[in-house]
Design a protein around this motif. Sequence first.
Motif, short mmCIF file in Angstrom:
data_model
loop_
_atom_site.label_atom_id
_atom_site.label_comp_id
_atom_site.label_asym_id
_atom_site.label_seq_id
_atom_site.Cartn_x
_atom_site.Cartn_y
_atom_site.Cartn_z
N SER A 58 6.29 9.79 -0.16
CA SER A 58 5.13 9.23 -0.83
C SER A 58 5.52 8.68 -2.19
O SER A 58 6.67 8.76 -2.60
CB SER A 58 4.07 10.30 -1.01
N LEU A 72 4.31 9.83 -4.93
CA LEU A 72 3.74 10.83 -5.81
C LEU A 72 4.84 11.69 -6.42
O LEU A 72 5.73 12.16 -5.71
CB LEU A 72 2.78 11.73 -5.03
N LEU A 117 4.70 10.34 -17.50
CA LEU A 117 3.89 9.13 -17.35
C LEU A 117 4.49 7.97 -18.13
O LEU A 117 4.43 6.82 -17.68
CB LEU A 117 2.46 9.40 -17.81
N GLY A 131 4.21 2.08 -9.82
CA GLY A 131 3.47 2.38 -8.60
C GLY A 131 3.52 3.84 -8.21
O GLY A 131 3.05 4.22 -7.15
N LEU A 132 4.11 4.64 -9.07
CA LEU A 132 4.16 6.08 -8.80
C LEU A 132 3.01 6.76 -9.52
O LEU A 132 2.53 6.28 -10.55
CB LEU A 132 5.49 6.66 -9.29
N GLU A 133 2.56 7.88 -8.97
CA GLU A 133 1.50 8.63 -9.63
C GLU A 133 1.95 10.06 -9.86
O GLU A 133 2.85 10.56 -9.18
CB GLU A 133 0.22 8.64 -8.77
N LEU A 134 1.30 10.70 -10.81
CA LEU A 134 1.66 12.07 -11.15
C LEU A 134 0.63 13.05 -10.60
O LEU A 134 -0.56 12.95 -10.91
CB LEU A 134 1.75 12.22 -12.67
N VAL A 135 1.11 13.96 -9.79
CA VAL A 135 0.24 14.99 -9.21
C VAL A 135 0.60 16.32 -9.84
O VAL A 135 1.77 16.69 -9.87
CB VAL A 135 0.46 15.09 -7.69
N ARG A 150 4.87 5.02 -15.32
CA ARG A 150 3.79 4.04 -15.41
C ARG A 150 4.30 2.64 -15.10
O ARG A 150 5.32 2.21 -15.60
CB ARG A 150 3.20 4.08 -16.82
N ASP A 178 0.84 -1.19 0.00
CA ASP A 178 0.00 0.00 0.00
C ASP A 178 0.88 1.24 0.00
O ASP A 178 1.62 1.48 0.95
CB ASP A 178 -0.86 -0.04 1.26
N PRO A 179 0.81 2.04 -1.06
CA PRO A 179 1.70 3.20 -1.15
C PRO A 179 1.44 4.21 -0.04
O PRO A 179 2.36 4.91 0.37
CB PRO A 179 1.39 3.80 -2.52
N VAL A 180 0.23 4.27 0.42
CA VAL A 180 -0.06 5.24 1.47
C VAL A 180 0.64 4.85 2.77
O VAL A 180 1.31 5.67 3.40
CB VAL A 180 -1.59 5.35 1.69
#
Lengths: 356, 356
Positions: free
Chosen positions: A77, A79, A100, A107-111, A104, A66-68
């Motif tokens: 994080s 992010l 991205l 498990g990283l996301e773009l904010v 991609r 869980d990344p959180v």
Amino acid sequence: MTPGAPQRPAPAANEPRRRPTINDVARLANVSKKTVSRVINQSPFVNKDTRERIDTVIKELGYAPDPVARGLASRRSYLVGLIYDNPNPQHVIDTQQGILDVIRGSGLELVIHPCNRRDKDFLNGVRGFIDRQKLAGVILPSSVSEDEDLVAVLREYDTPYVRIASVPLDEPEHSIVTNDSEGARQAAEHLAGLGHRVIAHVSGPDTFRSSHERRSGFIEGLKTAGLELDKKLDLRAGYTFQSGIEAGRRLMAMPARPTAIFCGNDEMAAGVCQAVRETGLEIGKDVSVVGFDDSPLASRMWPALTTVLLPIRASGRMASIRLLGDRLTKEPQEEDRQGEVHPTLVVRASSGPAKT
Amino acid sequence: MTPGAPQRPAPAANEPRRRPTINDVARLANVSKKTVSRVINQSPFVNKDTRERIDTVIKELGYAPDPVARGLASRRSYLVGLIYDNPNPQHVIDTQQGILDVIRGSGLELVIHPCNRRDKDFLNGVRGFIDRQKLAGVILPSSVSEDEDLVAVLREYDTPYVRIASVPLDEPEHSIVTNDSEGARQAAEHLAGLGHRVIAHVSGPDTFRSSHERRSGFIEGLKTAGLELDKKLDLRAGYTFQSGIEAGRRLMAMPARPTAIFCGNDEMAAGVCQAVRETGLEIGKDVSVVGFDDSPLASRMWPALTTVLLPIRASGRMASIRLLGDRLTKEPQEEDRQGEVHPTLVVRASSGPAKT
DNA sequence: GCGAGTATTGACACCGGTATCAATAAGGGA
DNA sequence: TCCCTTATTGATACCGGTGTCAATACTCGC
């Protein structure tokens, strides 16, 4: 539960699915959660057999950390932040895409965090953004990469960053260079090669490094061809369509009207074209116009615009790789490990031979 | 520590700043962390005096709750997801902006997730995205809002969502309507009003609801003017520039050439214009062209394109408000609480009176 | 066969919040 | 004055991971 019953009871029908946790994995693999943690973090201090057993359970359960929770425990994080100003929509989209492309699957996301540098409160906005999320890193495209106050904030909060800039910065290991001047040089050589001698330049605002770079590259290109940039033909505009119209009108009103015009971006080039048409002259015949960016506009205009293609998306990929190298799961393309991109000239119909 | 010494020791000089936590606040306010938690969550079960005392400490410390920790404990992160396909860059940017207009200042962040619906693996990508982050909610703009499989995934993971669609959906409380047909109707009436009688239509792909909406609105508008859409003049294209060129060429090759063409978006309209010019005809004089979207391209083309402005940014604001209502700190504008937007016609030079 | 060094592993605290539920205090009616 | 409600508050567990450090198990050299 009777012995032999399935280890993992099916969740009650209406109960929302529960993700398996590290504890589930640990229990089933008969190890402590710390050992599972070691496995998912690729620690070398795990016995091969143990690792395999855990990997099997992970696969069976479809477990993913869980990344959180990871973020909370590790104070980092998953992010990636993208801060930008001045939405040239295509730049923004391309940069986003580039980032991205790379993150991609890791498990990283773009904010995203657009901001307005002219707003005196913008640094506080950024500060909040940085401070709240414990970002894995931040990417600063050219619209903000030269803002030293902004960079200072990032340092203050100990947040990794990579800057994308038109020219090498003090910290090469934290930056990607787009070499804008090279593109402008090509534009100049192209126009000179077509026989133009009276060539104007419409630049972006002096507050942007890129404006200077494009100008100096342009001047350099002219010099190669034995030409000079007449100061009267070197106009400052604002990188906007409207400012391009105005600059174009001024140029068209000159007694010694230029036969070719190089613009610091496509928006202004479109404006210049409009001004040229207002005088009844034909683009590509009477007056050649060259832009910069190769925005979608360039190929859709009539006549299509000769322009300089800046590989923004690739620069986004490079920046992300710089920033996140070790946190990426898939091996990046070799060509994206470079620290710089090179612009190329795209010749279309808006530039033609000088009338003799 | 001697009594009377400062409660909060200054951090060591080089030590990176440490954010105050809920524990710091609790200690200084002499209450339990749960009570502080109640205060920051606006629980009504807190004594007024206590609340004030805690609020004071919070202000003194500049405390702000950590979204990551909150996310872990409450199983809901402070991230809003935007999933989209088919980047019409301007749509994407506008939607992003609209969402940010609303969430800014509420401690929420925007995470973007472009995808490709033609990729058969795209649902898994979305699944991972949804499952990993426990998103506060997801916004689905028109490029994906009609994908029932996608919506099913969101339901499966119990993730709140709002869809932006051209036409009312089954779940009005989870959707924003853009009423595309209204805009197309205006376009039809505009062209009919200019005296055109042979009017063509170039639509987007049949797989998009918006294509149908724009067509049906257009037909309706023609009907109002006593006209019908000739089936032979109703062409399917692909929402792309290139497909617009091809459609335009087909129309120009027809014996009964249309004098006006309505296109389902500006990209195709630009392509159609190009095809018209290839035949030596003049846009706005010989052939009128109307687009849809009011993209930046529309105003920069020559002649500037008459088109339908779709308030995408406003629809993004509305969607976020629907999605997050109670989690927003600032009161939203009244006009953004509506559940729908209305397109308007922007008349420019590409449409003119029919030649008699 | 024994002590030392290295490889593995786990117990436990902790990250910074929220949830549950019991404990305590205050107010009201008999 | 005493018991029962209702209003407030806190103790404690927990969310799902990571970090520290000690414990255990092997291996090797003598």
